[in-house]
Design a protein around this motif. Structure first.
Motif, PDB file in Angstrom:
ATOM      1  N   HIS A 326       0.821  -1.209   0.000  1.00  0.00           N
ATOM      2  CA  HIS A 326       0.000   0.000   0.000  1.00  0.00           C
ATOM      3  C   HIS A 326       0.854   1.258   0.000  1.00  0.00           C
ATOM      4  O   HIS A 326       0.363   2.343   0.279  1.00  0.00           O
ATOM      5  N   THR A 382      -5.256  -7.758   5.745  1.00  0.00           N
ATOM      6  CA  THR A 382      -5.644  -6.504   5.110  1.00  0.00           C
ATOM      7  C   THR A 382      -7.148  -6.284   5.241  1.00  0.00           C
ATOM      8  O   THR A 382      -7.943  -7.157   4.888  1.00  0.00           O
ATOM      9  N   VAL A 384     -10.522  -4.583   4.007  1.00  0.00           N
ATOM     10  CA  VAL A 384     -10.965  -4.152   2.682  1.00  0.00           C
ATOM     11  C   VAL A 384     -12.460  -3.830   2.706  1.00  0.00           C
ATOM     12  O   VAL A 384     -13.183  -4.198   3.628  1.00  0.00           O
ATOM     13  N   ILE A 419      -8.411  -3.013  -5.216  1.00  0.00           N
ATOM     14  CA  ILE A 419      -7.405  -4.042  -4.955  1.00  0.00           C
ATOM     15  C   ILE A 419      -7.620  -5.248  -5.861  1.00  0.00           C
ATOM     16  O   ILE A 419      -6.676  -5.866  -6.339  1.00  0.00           O
ATOM     17  N   VAL A 432     -13.309  -5.263  -4.883  1.00  0.00           N
ATOM     18  CA  VAL A 432     -12.647  -5.127  -3.587  1.00  0.00           C
ATOM     19  C   VAL A 432     -11.841  -3.826  -3.582  1.00  0.00           C
ATOM     20  O   VAL A 432     -10.948  -3.641  -4.411  1.00  0.00           O
ATOM     21  N   TYR A 433     -12.182  -2.922  -2.660  1.00  0.00           N
ATOM     22  CA  TYR A 433     -11.503  -1.631  -2.529  1.00  0.00           C
ATOM     23  C   TYR A 433     -10.631  -1.620  -1.272  1.00  0.00           C
ATOM     24  O   TYR A 433     -10.848  -2.392  -0.329  1.00  0.00           O
ATOM     25  N   GLU A 434      -9.677  -0.693  -1.261  1.00  0.00           N
ATOM     26  CA  GLU A 434      -8.955  -0.405  -0.027  1.00  0.00           C
ATOM     27  C   GLU A 434      -9.944   0.120   1.018  1.00  0.00           C
ATOM     28  O   GLU A 434     -11.015   0.620   0.677  1.00  0.00           O
ATOM     29  N   TYR A 435      -9.568   0.026   2.298  1.00  0.00           N
ATOM     30  CA  TYR A 435     -10.446   0.490   3.378  1.00  0.00           C
ATOM     31  C   TYR A 435      -9.840   1.742   4.008  1.00  0.00           C
ATOM     32  O   TYR A 435      -8.898   1.665   4.790  1.00  0.00           O
TER      33      TYR A 435
END
Length: 637
Positions: A326, A382, A384, A419, A432-435
């Motif tokens: 990241h 991770t 997400v 992601i 799926v996205y970053e959080y």
């Protein structure tokens, strides 16, 4: 087995071709499959035919428990809810008409005689028209409501009344001013009413049937709510988050996978027939041969191309326990809008099920027209955001697969980084996205957020939406922007998620969604459609302070901030009034919000990082936004 990271260019081609092959196989297979020639016989109780999800308690149906009915004396049907028994009078496609529980027919009933509480399966329908008795507040009565023909007790024609004869104070539940979804009839007690009667008046008609109509639906994410491939999903009007399945034109049935599904329907010799009986028998063998001859070469060619792409694909692996990188060097740190090389991971549906604990409701963060976003944790730790995208058919499935790859290549600081994704056949597409660490704007508004941060966030969001719409081909529209889809990083910069990835999107609905978002940062609360109308009326009447979020302490704000709140409310109004015909577009909204945010730069607003105006750096929109409104050319979409 190591997870694979696929470059977007080759993975898109391979994925598309593999999907094409699967659809081709499905087409060839479906030609040879046969359909039943009749719909299964429904359960009966007297003159009632009972269709899924309803079923008799004596049956072995797997339908949800709330839809169980009892049949008395082989003729009278009853629904049981919360220790109350309601006699069923009639079934509708979206509900059922019931009588008042255990009471003789009377002109007026006590307001507490129908204690019906809304849940995820049933609600009192908007289509009910009620007559209220002896109300102290006559403002409740609605003009024109009396024009409905409402039958008297027991439905006898000789008791028929119309034109406001003797029905008391008439109020349609569709008015929403006094009654809201989830209320029962006791809510009218605060207007001094002593009793009521009820009729259902179907849309487009003026003749009412005595009784109370209950709308039914099934929770969208439940297995029982899965629709047949030949059915469309219809949202419930009075039950939030629940749906019904309706067979498409040319098909008949209940529409549910767990019910009878949908069979092709047609007329032969004046009679309705189903399934194979609708097929034209003549020359079927010849047609099958011709179709197979056309599709077989395509199948072989597609196989070779897919194999070539897979063999040429570069592959890198990560070891067990290794986190995604990241660091700023591998993601976008630039605020410019550009396309570049990006790596996205191809997940399996099982991986994402495990990450979200089986897509449990406890993991659900937000739900809207584009789907549902869940919080998840991958095996490597991770955290997400997992967006299960709504998808109604195979055509949309292919469109979404193309749009996911396209969107993942867009690098912008206000777009949450993608992601990976999952496109397993048989499941909804998943992105799926970053959080971002500060959660959603919706949650932050509930906790309290100062005005500077609010206006900076919406300026960033409007800028991103304008860029995606006007500097990208094909244009990318969000289709459901709202506070639940906007997340915030450690510096409270906006990170937009939850894009609707179908191509059949409209810019006018996007402008309305922006208006709702702006009203939300002004009022501090979610805005339903009726609330939007009321808020805009107050704004136009000069009563803005009545709707401003109490946590902002409007009258204690500096004059400049009070003026800014008014400007944002005015932008929201113009988004609604002029957004539909193109007179006020996303560029206009972005330009004005940017100017407000820039004015806060030297006014004590705690801004970190690069200036918000850099959202538009390296972009021709920067020049457009600095122009006067008359000199701006808005591309057609």
């Amino acid at each position: 087995m190591h997870p694979l990271f696929l470059p977007s260019s080759s993975s898109s081609s391979a994925l598309f071709l593999l999907l094409l092959l699967l659809l081709t196989l499905q087409t060839l297979t479906s030609i040879s499959l046969s359909q039943p020639e009749a719909l299964p016989s429904p359960e009966k109780c007297g003159n009632f035919s009972i269709s899924f999800p309803f079923h008799l308690s004596s049956s072995s149906s797997s339908s949800p428990v709330p839809f169980r009915l009892t049949c008395a004396n082989s003729s009278t049907l009853f629904l049981h809810r919360n220790h109350q028994t309601y006699r069923v009078i009639e079934f509708f496609t979206d509900g059922l008409l019931v009588d008042f529980p255990s009471s003789p027919c009377r002109q007026f009933n006590d307001l507490r005689s129908f204690p019906f509480s809304t849940n995820q399966f049933f609600s009192i329908s908007f289509e009910n028209v009620i007559s209220l008795y002896d109300c102290e507040d006559s403002s409740l009565c609605k003009a024109g409501c009396e024009s409905n023909v409402l039958f008297g007790c027991d439905g006898r024609e000789e008791d028929e009344t119309s034109g406001g004869g003797d029905i008391g104070c008439c109020y349609p539940l569709s008015d929403h001013s006094a009654w809201r979804p989830g209320d029962d009839f006791s809510v009218f007690g605060k207007y001094g009413c002593r009793g009521f009667s009820s009729w259902v008046v179907p849309r487009g008609r003026n003749r009412g049937k005595r009784g109370v109509k209950l709308e039914w639906a099934i929770p969208r994410n439940s297995s029982e709510g899965t629709c047949d491939p030949e059915a469309r999903t219809v949202n419930a009007t009075a039950i939030q988050g629940s749906v019904r399945c309706v067979c498409r034109d040319g098909f008949a049935g209940d529409g549910f996978v767990h019910g009878n599904g949908c069979l092709r329907s047609c007329y032969r010799d004046g009679n309705e027939v189903y399934g194979n009986k609708c097929e034209i028998k003549k020359h079927n063998g010849k047609k099958l041969t011709v179709l197979a001859g056309v599709l077989a070469p395509l199948f072989i060619l597609g196989s070779l191309l897919a194999l070539f792409c897979l063999l040429k694909r570069p592959v890198t692996t990560t070891h067990e326990g290794q986190h995604f990188d990241h660091s700023p060097t591998t993601t976008t740190t630039s605020v410019s809008f550009r396309k570049g090389y990006t790596k996205t991971r191809l997940f399996t549906y099982r991986e994402l099920e495990e990450a979200t604990k089986g897509f449990q409701d406890s993991q659900k963060l937000t739900q809207g027209k584009t789907g549902t976003i869940y919080s998840g944790n991958l095996k490597n730790g991770t955290r997400v955001l997992v967006h299960k995208v709504l998808c109604e058919n195979q055509i949309e499935f292919l469109e979404i697969s193309s749009q996911i790859d396209h969107l993942s290549a867009v690098l912008h600081r206000n777009l949450a980084r993608i992601i990976g994704f999952c496109m397993d056949i048989g499941y909804n597409p998943v992105v799926v996205y970053e959080y971002p660490v500060n959660g959603s704007l919706e949650d932050r508004l509930r906790l309290g957020l100062d005005w500077c941060k609010r206006v900076n966030i919406v300026a960033e969001v409007a800028g991103l939406l304008a860029l995606l719409q006007y500097e990208n081909y094909p244009p990318i529209l969000h289709n459901n922007i709202g506070s639940g889809y906007i997340f915030l990083d450690e510096d409270f910069q906006a990170k937009v998620t939850g894009f609707g990835l179908q191509r059949k999107q409209r810019t006018d609905s996007c402008m309305y969604d922006v208006a709702v978002l702006l009203l939300e940062i002004v009022t501090g609360s979610k805005q339903r459609e009726e609330n939007v109308t009321q808020a805009l009326q107050r704004i136009r009447c000069g009563k803005l302070e009545e709707i401003v979020d109490p946590s902002l302490y409007f009258h204690e704000q500096p004059v400049v901030y009070r003026e800014q709140i008014g400007l944002v409310a005015d932008i929201a109004t113009r988004c609604v009034l002029f957004g539909g015909d193109g007179k006020f577009g996303m560029v206009d909204a972005a330009r004005e919000l940017l100017q407000i945010a820039e004015n806060n730069g030297g006014g004590g607003c705690d801004k970190k990082g690069d200036g918000i105006e850099e959202t538009f750096s390296n972009s021709s929109l920067l020049q457009m936004i600095s122009m006067s409104p008359d000199s701006i050319y808005l591309p057609k979409t």
